[in-house]
Design an enzyme around this catalytic site. Structure first.
Site, PDB file in Angstrom:
ATOM      1  N   CYS A 194       0.828  -1.208   0.000  1.00  0.00           N
ATOM      2  CA  CYS A 194       0.000   0.000   0.000  1.00  0.00           C
ATOM      3  C   CYS A 194       0.866   1.264   0.000  1.00  0.00           C
ATOM      4  O   CYS A 194       1.402   1.634  -1.042  1.00  0.00           O
ATOM      5  CB  CYS A 194      -0.975  -0.030   1.181  1.00  0.00           C
ATOM      6  N   HIS A 227      -3.236  -5.251   1.550  1.00  0.00           N
ATOM      7  CA  HIS A 227      -2.518  -5.472   2.810  1.00  0.00           C
ATOM      8  C   HIS A 227      -2.438  -6.941   3.214  1.00  0.00           C
ATOM      9  O   HIS A 227      -3.255  -7.410   4.001  1.00  0.00           O
ATOM     10  CB  HIS A 227      -3.221  -4.716   3.935  1.00  0.00           C
ATOM     11  N   GLU A 274      -0.578  -8.191   5.248  1.00  0.00           N
ATOM     12  CA  GLU A 274      -0.235  -8.277   6.680  1.00  0.00           C
ATOM     13  C   GLU A 274      -1.477  -8.275   7.568  1.00  0.00           C
ATOM     14  O   GLU A 274      -1.372  -8.522   8.771  1.00  0.00           O
ATOM     15  CB  GLU A 274       0.710  -7.140   7.067  1.00  0.00           C
TER      16      GLU A 274
END
Lengths: 208, 308
Positions: A82, A178, A180
């Site tokens: 991002c 994302h 993560e």
């Protein structure tokens, strides 16, 4: 057996702990990076999601962005998610908030910030990613769009809504979403492997 | 965007897109380690963004001025909010009164990135908070203790900020609230499963959520600190106490040199464990906001006591 790759996480601001968790899950050792000296001897660096304007400013006082660029040129792999994608992109369409501040660069793509709109337009989608066995849940939050791929060296790993959403060029990996934020660590594993293979090329293991 | 006919919020398509869904808790995760600044004009918003703010809070008057002016404080003029949204690229937050679900509907319609259901404004409902799960846009809510935080999360908040005492520049209440929340979480983690039922009753929060906090040792959403942070050292102290980030309200634009102070607080928040950096950015910073001692405030003027 090869020791675990050492992967830094740029810790100026953003989803730092989430990347650390995912990197630990794939067996990497991590180090937080806030200053240029902390880049020494890293096999890879993750540039997390957050606000690219804030990160660019926080990096400026210590010239951290050019330092990352130099380490990358010497073989350190970099994974940007991002905001990290924005900082890696060679071309940012709406630079206004970033003008006058150094970015990392090196990735031959053109991106547009916040291109999907406000938070109300943030979304989740299942994506097929090249090199990963199962589709992964991709979370797009006020995400940038990769408007154009500027070189044949860039491999598109995944597409969402008609544009590239995950790309790879040499030892640079970047996503507009994302990874993560989900339990799926497939992309982190992929990145750890890239970082590790570069390391063995850079510093051949001593024979026993 | 029109209000759903059967609810006080807006209908949503899927669970993933309701207020507490992962894109919304995720946005708060992206703000971590950052500073969110109160701004009252597009020019201030630009200054905040240029100083490295991760988001701005658009409002008509900063808390210090709300105190000085007295009377009721309500949601800002939509024109002001739109002006700020058009000026910056960082997320824009705006405040609705506690329980005022129509102000929240308007803010969602304006496409703000986060709604703060805030005790800094005058409450619209002294019993109910907004049912935030009915909205698509995310909410941040204030809390003075763990039970309050968990009740807000149950209602759909996807980010919590400890309340502190806004508009004072006195960090002692912010300190009290973050320490209270931390120690209540630590207590939960030390309890046996049998004890958690009573803990849930005492916290006045759902058992499942209490059990989750006990297992994780943290709130299930991002926890920022607010209310009284006025110096780089204040911000760094909150980060050392385990905050995920800080809100700075009156502390910046009520100080002598907003531009520099804003940038200094941003740096101190990132390098919160490095006294050398915090000292360096504090050098020659000029006047901090003129403070008010919370102890001198008569009880009706204590904003942290609004909300339940």
């Amino acid at each position: 057996m090869n020791p675990a790759p050492v992967i830094g996480v740029l810790a100026l601001q953003g989803a730092v702990a989430e990347h650390q968790r995912a990197l630990h899950a794939v067996g990497a050792t991590t180090r937080l990076v806030r200053r240029p000296a902390e880049l020494e001897n890293l096999d890879g660096l993750v540039v997390p999601g957050g606000e690219s304007t804030a990160m660019a400013r926080l990096a400026a006082s210590t010239n951290l962005m050019p330092a990352i660029r130099e380490h990358h040129e010497q073989g350190m792999a970099v994974f940007g998610t991002c905001a990290g994608l924005i900082l890696l992109a060679n071309d940012v369409a709406d630079e206004a908030g970033l003008q006058g501040f150094d970015r990392i660069g090196g990735l031959d793509v053109a991106v547009r910030r916040n291109a999907y709109g406000a938070q109300l337009d943030s979304f989740e989608e299942q994506l097929e990613v090249r090199g990963l066995e199962a589709p992964m849940t991709a979370v797009f939050i006020r995400a940038p769009i990769i408007e154009q791929v500027l070189s044949d060296d860039v491999e598109v790993l995944a597409e969402a809504r008609g544009t590239a959403a995950a790309v790879c060029q040499g030892n640079l990996v970047a996503t507009s979403f994302h990874p993560e934020l989900t339990e799926d660590t497939g992309l982190h594993r992929l990145f750890a492997e890239i970082a590790e293979s570069r390391r063995s090329r850079r510093r051949p293991a001593l024979s026993p | 965007m029109t209000a759903d006919s059967t609810t006080n919020g807006n209908a949503t398509d899927s669970a993933a897109q309701t207020s507490a869904g992962s894109v919304n808790t995720g946005l708060a995760q992206m703000l971590k380690g950052g500073v969110i600044m109160d701004v009252v004009t597009p020019e201030q918003a630009k200054i905040a963004e240029d100083a490295g703010a991760v988001a701005v809070m658009a409002l008509e008057r900063v808390p210090a001025d709300i105190r000085a002016t007295g009377g009721l404080a309500r949601m800002s003029d939509p024109e002001l909010i739109t002006g700020i949204i058009d000026t910056v690229s960082v997320p824009v937050m705006a405040k609705a009164r506690i329980g005022h679900f129509v102000e929240a509907q308007m803010l969602q319609h304006l496409q703000v990135d986060y709604i703060d259901e805030s005790e800094v404004l005058s409450p619209a409902d002294y019993v109910h908070h907004i049912n935030k799960s009915k909205f698509t846009v995310p909410f941040v809510c204030g809390a003075t203790n763990l039970g309050e935080a968990l009740r807000r999360i149950t209602e759909g908040a996807s980010m919590i900020r400890s309340k502190g005492e806004a508009g004072t520049g006195d960090v002692s209440e912010a300190m009290k609230h973050i320490r209270t929340i931390n120690s209540e979480i630590a207590n939960l983690t030390a309890m046996s499963e049998d004890e958690l039922f009573v803990a849930a009753k005492e916290l006045q929060a759902p058992y499942d959520l209490v059990k989750q906090v006990a297992a994780d040792g943290r709130l299930p959403v991002v926890l920022f600190v607010a209310g009284g942070v006025a110096t780089p050292a204040d911000a760094a102290m909150m980060m050392q106490l385990g905050a995920d980030g800080v809100f700075v309200g009156s502390g910046i634009f009520k100080s002598g040199n907003p531009q520099e102070r804003a940038a200094a607080i941003v740096k101190a928040t990132t390098h919160y464990d490095d006294p050398a950096v915090i000292t360096e950015v504090s050098r020659g910073l000029g006047e901090a906001m003129v403070g008010l001692n919370v102890a001198d405030l008569p009880a009706p003027h204590r904003l942290a006591e609004r909300g339940w």
